[in-house]
Design a protein around this motif. Sequence first.
Motif, PDB file in Angstrom:
ATOM      1  N   LYS A 256       0.813  -1.226   0.000  1.00  0.00           N
ATOM      2  CA  LYS A 256       0.000   0.000   0.000  1.00  0.00           C
ATOM      3  C   LYS A 256       0.845   1.274   0.000  1.00  0.00           C
ATOM      4  CE  LYS A 256      -2.482  -1.273   3.540  1.00  0.00           C
ATOM      5  NZ  LYS A 256      -3.488  -1.260   4.638  1.00  0.00           N
ATOM      6  N   ARG A 257       2.031   1.212   0.580  1.00  0.00           N
ATOM      7  CA  ARG A 257       2.855   2.425   0.636  1.00  0.00           C
ATOM      8  C   ARG A 257       3.466   2.782  -0.727  1.00  0.00           C
ATOM      9  NH1 ARG A 257       6.306   1.756   6.192  1.00  0.00           N
ATOM     10  NH2 ARG A 257       7.135   3.804   5.591  1.00  0.00           N
ATOM     11  N   ALA A 258       3.275   1.919  -1.690  1.00  0.00           N
ATOM     12  CA  ALA A 258       3.751   2.210  -3.038  1.00  0.00           C
ATOM     13  C   ALA A 258       2.664   2.821  -3.918  1.00  0.00           C
ATOM     14  CB  ALA A 258       4.273   0.928  -3.701  1.00  0.00           C
ATOM     15  N   LYS A 259       1.471   2.999  -3.376  1.00  0.00           N
ATOM     16  CA  LYS A 259       0.355   3.511  -4.180  1.00  0.00           C
ATOM     17  C   LYS A 259       0.669   4.909  -4.696  1.00  0.00           C
ATOM     18  CE  LYS A 259      -4.684   3.959  -4.071  1.00  0.00           C
ATOM     19  NZ  LYS A 259      -5.908   3.773  -3.247  1.00  0.00           N
ATOM     20  N   LEU A 260       0.378   5.122  -5.986  1.00  0.00           N
ATOM     21  CA  LEU A 260       0.701   6.381  -6.643  1.00  0.00           C
ATOM     22  C   LEU A 260      -0.445   7.363  -6.567  1.00  0.00           C
ATOM     23  CD1 LEU A 260       2.495   4.972  -9.820  1.00  0.00           C
ATOM     24  CD2 LEU A 260       3.553   5.898  -7.751  1.00  0.00           C
ATOM     25  N   PRO A 261      -0.143   8.661  -6.599  1.00  0.00           N
ATOM     26  CA  PRO A 261      -1.201   9.683  -6.548  1.00  0.00           C
ATOM     27  C   PRO A 261      -1.893   9.840  -7.900  1.00  0.00           C
ATOM     28  CG  PRO A 261       0.939  10.729  -6.721  1.00  0.00           C
ATOM     29  CD  PRO A 261       1.199   9.255  -6.592  1.00  0.00           C
ATOM     30  N   ASP A 262      -2.921  10.694  -7.916  1.00  0.00           N
ATOM     31  CA  ASP A 262      -3.638  11.070  -9.144  1.00  0.00           C
ATOM     32  C   ASP A 262      -4.327   9.896  -9.813  1.00  0.00           C
ATOM     33  OD1 ASP A 262      -2.648  13.668  -8.756  1.00  0.00           O
ATOM     34  OD2 ASP A 262      -0.822  13.200  -9.887  1.00  0.00           O
ATOM     35  N   GLY A 263      -4.618   8.865  -9.042  1.00  0.00           N
ATOM     36  CA  GLY A 263      -5.350   7.743  -9.590  1.00  0.00           C
ATOM     37  C   GLY A 263      -4.579   6.909 -10.596  1.00  0.00           C
ATOM     38  N   ARG A 264      -3.252   7.023 -10.607  1.00  0.00           N
ATOM     39  CA  ARG A 264      -2.454   6.240 -11.545  1.00  0.00           C
ATOM     40  C   ARG A 264      -2.315   4.821 -11.015  1.00  0.00           C
ATOM     41  NH1 ARG A 264       0.944   7.996 -15.540  1.00  0.00           N
ATOM     42  NH2 ARG A 264       0.938  10.105 -14.645  1.00  0.00           N
ATOM     43  N   PRO A 265      -2.803   3.816 -11.752  1.00  0.00           N
ATOM     44  CA  PRO A 265      -2.765   2.449 -11.238  1.00  0.00           C
ATOM     45  C   PRO A 265      -1.351   1.888 -11.248  1.00  0.00           C
ATOM     46  CG  PRO A 265      -3.608   2.470 -13.480  1.00  0.00           C
ATOM     47  CD  PRO A 265      -3.453   3.892 -13.072  1.00  0.00           C
ATOM     48  N   ALA A 266      -1.055   1.085 -10.234  1.00  0.00           N
ATOM     49  CA  ALA A 266       0.252   0.441 -10.126  1.00  0.00           C
ATOM     50  C   ALA A 266       0.055  -0.945  -9.554  1.00  0.00           C
ATOM     51  CB  ALA A 266       1.186   1.260  -9.248  1.00  0.00           C
ATOM     52  N   ALA A 267       0.942  -1.859  -9.913  1.00  0.00           N
ATOM     53  CA  ALA A 267       0.912  -3.228  -9.413  1.00  0.00           C
ATOM     54  C   ALA A 267       2.307  -3.600  -8.955  1.00  0.00           C
ATOM     55  CB  ALA A 267       0.437  -4.181 -10.511  1.00  0.00           C
ATOM     56  N   GLY A 268       2.375  -4.457  -7.937  1.00  0.00           N
ATOM     57  CA  GLY A 268       3.701  -4.820  -7.472  1.00  0.00           C
ATOM     58  C   GLY A 268       3.664  -5.849  -6.372  1.00  0.00           C
ATOM     59  N   LYS A 269       4.847  -6.202  -5.900  1.00  0.00           N
ATOM     60  CA  LYS A 269       4.952  -7.206  -4.844  1.00  0.00           C
ATOM     61  C   LYS A 269       6.125  -6.870  -3.933  1.00  0.00           C
ATOM     62  CE  LYS A 269       3.891 -10.857  -2.581  1.00  0.00           C
ATOM     63  NZ  LYS A 269       4.498 -10.217  -1.388  1.00  0.00           N
ATOM     64  N   THR A 270       5.855  -6.983  -2.641  1.00  0.00           N
ATOM     65  CA  THR A 270       6.885  -6.776  -1.632  1.00  0.00           C
ATOM     66  C   THR A 270       7.693  -8.054  -1.454  1.00  0.00           C
ATOM     67  OG1 THR A 270       5.370  -7.461   0.113  1.00  0.00           O
ATOM     68  CG2 THR A 270       5.459  -5.114  -0.411  1.00  0.00           C
ATOM     69  N   GLY A 271       8.838  -7.919  -0.813  1.00  0.00           N
ATOM     70  CA  GLY A 271       9.656  -9.082  -0.496  1.00  0.00           C
ATOM     71  C   GLY A 271      10.539  -8.809   0.694  1.00  0.00           C
ATOM     72  N   THR A 272      10.491  -9.691   1.687  1.00  0.00           N
ATOM     73  CA  THR A 272      11.351  -9.578   2.860  1.00  0.00           C
ATOM     74  C   THR A 272      11.899 -10.960   3.164  1.00  0.00           C
ATOM     75  OG1 THR A 272       9.893  -7.854   3.723  1.00  0.00           O
ATOM     76  CG2 THR A 272      11.538  -8.775   5.240  1.00  0.00           C
ATOM     77  N   THR A 273      13.206 -11.077   3.296  1.00  0.00           N
ATOM     78  CA  THR A 273      13.802 -12.385   3.507  1.00  0.00           C
ATOM     79  C   THR A 273      13.895 -12.690   4.996  1.00  0.00           C
ATOM     80  OG1 THR A 273      16.047 -11.487   3.530  1.00  0.00           O
ATOM     81  CG2 THR A 273      15.161 -12.145   1.405  1.00  0.00           C
ATOM     82  N   SER A 274      14.235 -13.919   5.293  1.00  0.00           N
ATOM     83  CA  SER A 274      14.372 -14.344   6.680  1.00  0.00           C
ATOM     84  C   SER A 274      15.455 -13.518   7.355  1.00  0.00           C
ATOM     85  CB  SER A 274      14.741 -15.830   6.743  1.00  0.00           C
ATOM     86  OG  SER A 274      15.954 -16.070   6.062  1.00  0.00           O
ATOM     87  N   SER A 275      15.222 -13.205   8.596  1.00  0.00           N
ATOM     88  CA  SER A 275      16.123 -12.388   9.419  1.00  0.00           C
ATOM     89  C   SER A 275      16.251 -10.964   8.896  1.00  0.00           C
ATOM     90  CB  SER A 275      17.523 -13.029   9.522  1.00  0.00           C
ATOM     91  OG  SER A 275      17.436 -14.325  10.077  1.00  0.00           O
ATOM     92  N   TYR A 276      15.358 -10.577   7.965  1.00  0.00           N
ATOM     93  CA  TYR A 276      15.298  -9.201   7.469  1.00  0.00           C
ATOM     94  C   TYR A 276      16.628  -8.736   6.854  1.00  0.00           C
ATOM     95  CZ  TYR A 276      11.168  -9.320  10.435  1.00  0.00           C
ATOM     96  OH  TYR A 276       9.976  -9.674  11.015  1.00  0.00           O
ATOM     97  N   ARG A 277      17.289  -9.636   6.154  1.00  0.00           N
ATOM     98  CA  ARG A 277      18.565  -9.274   5.539  1.00  0.00           C
ATOM     99  C   ARG A 277      18.387  -8.544   4.215  1.00  0.00           C
ATOM    100  NH1 ARG A 277      22.411 -11.980   8.478  1.00  0.00           N
ATOM    101  NH2 ARG A 277      21.659 -13.804   9.626  1.00  0.00           N
ATOM    102  N   ASP A 278      17.251  -8.757   3.565  1.00  0.00           N
ATOM    103  CA  ASP A 278      16.977  -8.125   2.274  1.00  0.00           C
ATOM    104  C   ASP A 278      15.526  -7.666   2.244  1.00  0.00           C
ATOM    105  OD1 ASP A 278      19.504  -9.008   0.596  1.00  0.00           O
ATOM    106  OD2 ASP A 278      18.795 -10.794   1.645  1.00  0.00           O
ATOM    107  N   ALA A 279      15.306  -6.520   1.642  1.00  0.00           N
ATOM    108  CA  ALA A 279      13.948  -6.001   1.483  1.00  0.00           C
ATOM    109  C   ALA A 279      13.777  -5.556   0.029  1.00  0.00           C
ATOM    110  CB  ALA A 279      13.688  -4.850   2.439  1.00  0.00           C
ATOM    111  N   TRP A 280      12.662  -5.978  -0.593  1.00  0.00           N
ATOM    112  CA  TRP A 280      12.436  -5.728  -2.007  1.00  0.00           C
ATOM    113  C   TRP A 280      11.061  -5.097  -2.223  1.00  0.00           C
ATOM    114  CZ3 TRP A 280      15.828  -8.250  -5.789  1.00  0.00           C
ATOM    115  CH2 TRP A 280      16.745  -9.151  -5.223  1.00  0.00           C
ATOM    116  N   PHE A 281      10.959  -4.318  -3.288  1.00  0.00           N
ATOM    117  CA  PHE A 281       9.665  -3.998  -3.869  1.00  0.00           C
ATOM    118  C   PHE A 281       9.867  -3.871  -5.375  1.00  0.00           C
ATOM    119  CE2 PHE A 281       6.064  -1.776  -5.498  1.00  0.00           C
ATOM    120  CZ  PHE A 281       5.005  -2.295  -4.766  1.00  0.00           C
ATOM    121  N   ILE A 282       9.108  -4.676  -6.099  1.00  0.00           N
ATOM    122  CA  ILE A 282       9.169  -4.658  -7.556  1.00  0.00           C
ATOM    123  C   ILE A 282       7.749  -4.491  -8.074  1.00  0.00           C
ATOM    124  CG2 ILE A 282      10.023  -5.821  -9.633  1.00  0.00           C
ATOM    125  CD1 ILE A 282      11.735  -7.570  -7.804  1.00  0.00           C
TER     126      ILE A 282
END
Length: 724
Positions: free
Chosen positions: A597-623
């Motif tokens: 939800k924190r990736a939602k764009l303003p002005d009604g522009r649609p966006a799609a994506g997926k979060t990613g967090t690895t074990s022990s929080y060593r890596d964090a992704w959003f694509i």
Amino acid sequence: MARSGKTRLVADKRRTTPRGEKPAAKPARKRRAKPTARKSRGLLGWLLLPFGLLIRLGWALAWRGAAIAAAILLAATIYNYARIPDMATLSDGRARGSVTLQDREGQTFAWRGDNFAGLITLDGVSTQLSNAVVASEDKRFYKHFGVSPRGIVGAMRSNMQAGRGPFSGGGGSTITQQVAKLLCLGQDWDQTLGMTEAQFEADCRVGSVWRKLKEIPYALALEAKFTKDEILAIYLNRAYLGAGARGFAAASQRYFGKSVARLNPSEAAMLSGLLPAPSYYAPTNNLQRAQDRAETVLRLMREQGYLTSAEFAQALEQPATLSSAAGQDTGGYFADWVMSAGPDFLTGETTEDVLVRTTLDQRIQKAAEDALAAVFEASVSPESEAQGAIVVMSADGAVRAMVGGRDTRGGGQFNRAIQAVRQTGSSFKPFVYAAALDLGMRFDDYILDAPLTLNIPGSGAWSPENYSRNYAGEVTLTDSLARSLNTSTVRLSEQVGRDVVRKVATDFGINSDLAAGPALALGASESTLLEMTGAYAGILNGGTSVTPYGLSSLTLRGDDVPLVDHESGLGERVIQENAARQLVYMMYQGVERGTGKRAKLPDGRPAAGKTGTTSSYRDAWFIGFTGDYVAGVWMGYDDNSPLTGVTGGGLPAEIWRETMVRVQEGLPVRPLPMIDAEAEARPAPAPQVVQQRPAPQQPQHQQPQPDLAERILMDVLGGIFRRN
């Protein structure tokens, strides 16, 4: 008889010596002997006698030694004269070529190798430049014969006054002697010498006594071979001026984006000021330092009469500045990637001058760099060593921007976008759902989210858990992906078959070694940000794989026909288009109401994506992606330390949002290529429940796999659907 008045005649006296006999010799007239006053040397004379002898011996040796030295000098000069080639050959002595990189609009943004802009003569050079070089490097250039004894003595005196040896520090070299150094006294570098080109050039500039003695006959030969203007032109062509620029023509283009013939006094002074220490004074490293050095050169020009007082004052008021391309200094990571991806013999190892057209969009590149810097400045401690990386590309795999880390200046740095191989976490999950949808499941089918235990051969029981430690029960595939539920995703992966999931991910472009166990579904495998972003581009474009690319064309300078021409990265179809459209809708829900939800764009522009967090929080992704571009963000530590309080739905999602807001600025809102969920919803009120296959004959920890016939059938069906 009386005397008469006449004079008496007297006969001559006759010979009385008998005939035949010689007359007696007259006695020799005794000469009066000169008195010989023999002076005594005295004690002082005897003491000075050895010194006189030494002086006479020294003088004899000196003029004979001088004659021998002059003969040797003459012979060495004649020898060097005979082996010095013509001016055109001397002007470009590079052992390697250059690569000029241009963006998608044809604007130069980076250089690699030794750039040489072609042979120049003084007729094609700004008078201000030649005056600046002479004023700052050798004010007696047009008066001496190649070597300046006055300059050498003055340099020796200055060195000793500074507490150095007479030949340490400034050497009083004339421009002609500096040309001799640049030519390495006629020796060319090659790989058989056992040293790099940089080491070879450094060795050529060693200020030893023997080296300086060897410079003299070579400098005299240069003076005999060429005119003063030709020697100065060789110097202007050969000198290295930082940032990969070999010669003043290349430096003028590199720093100011203009011809060397159009340089004004302040620009000429800045380039001339680079000669003592090109890297230190390079304006791309420190513009203020370069301007201060240029001011010193301008004062020398004024003192020597090359500038009027009015011209000097104007130059001080309007110091030289970098061109927009040189000043931006963007795309260093991207340039390094393109250089590494291209053929070595035409990029890193080229001996030619190559022009590379790339897919880079400098506006998007700057947007990505600014977004990363803004979020880190606002939300990350200045002392933190956490890093981030961003890749932005079009749906066909054309990379528009690449940020490999927080330090975006220059190239040759560790590029986390392509070199950091890290666990993908939940950002891998869309490929599990892509496999299920391609085999005929629907976005609104149900799957069970409940406690699950599987037996891992050699490891024992494995029980995945959700991030919240709670379970949702029966949920649709859309809800499962949007909420990034773990147990339901693992059930789906086991239902579809890990080998099918693995094949879909590989076909989408994830070439890393994928995990063999059930943790595959949760992103236990490793990949790079570039690979993952390219795989998501395949989802955006309707299910066709892409190969991320940055090189559009490669042309040798002066040629019209490209040697390499690359127009698209599209490959083979991986999943059906309808499956891709359903998956886009499911990922759109992840941004609208799920973990992204924190990736939602303003002005009604649609966006799609997926979060990613690895074990022990060593890596964090959003694509994720909009209708125009797909972008990937990774965040973590280089030493693989855990992040503190960071998940893929946190800072990476914010970085993605900040990037896409800047990227999409001014572009019309474009819809996502996704299904209309309401129009395609099932008419039947009862949802279909998709669960794990029952195994009444086996204990819970022994999860059965589909038999061989069923596997073959699923693979065949999947292949048929992918070809549709």
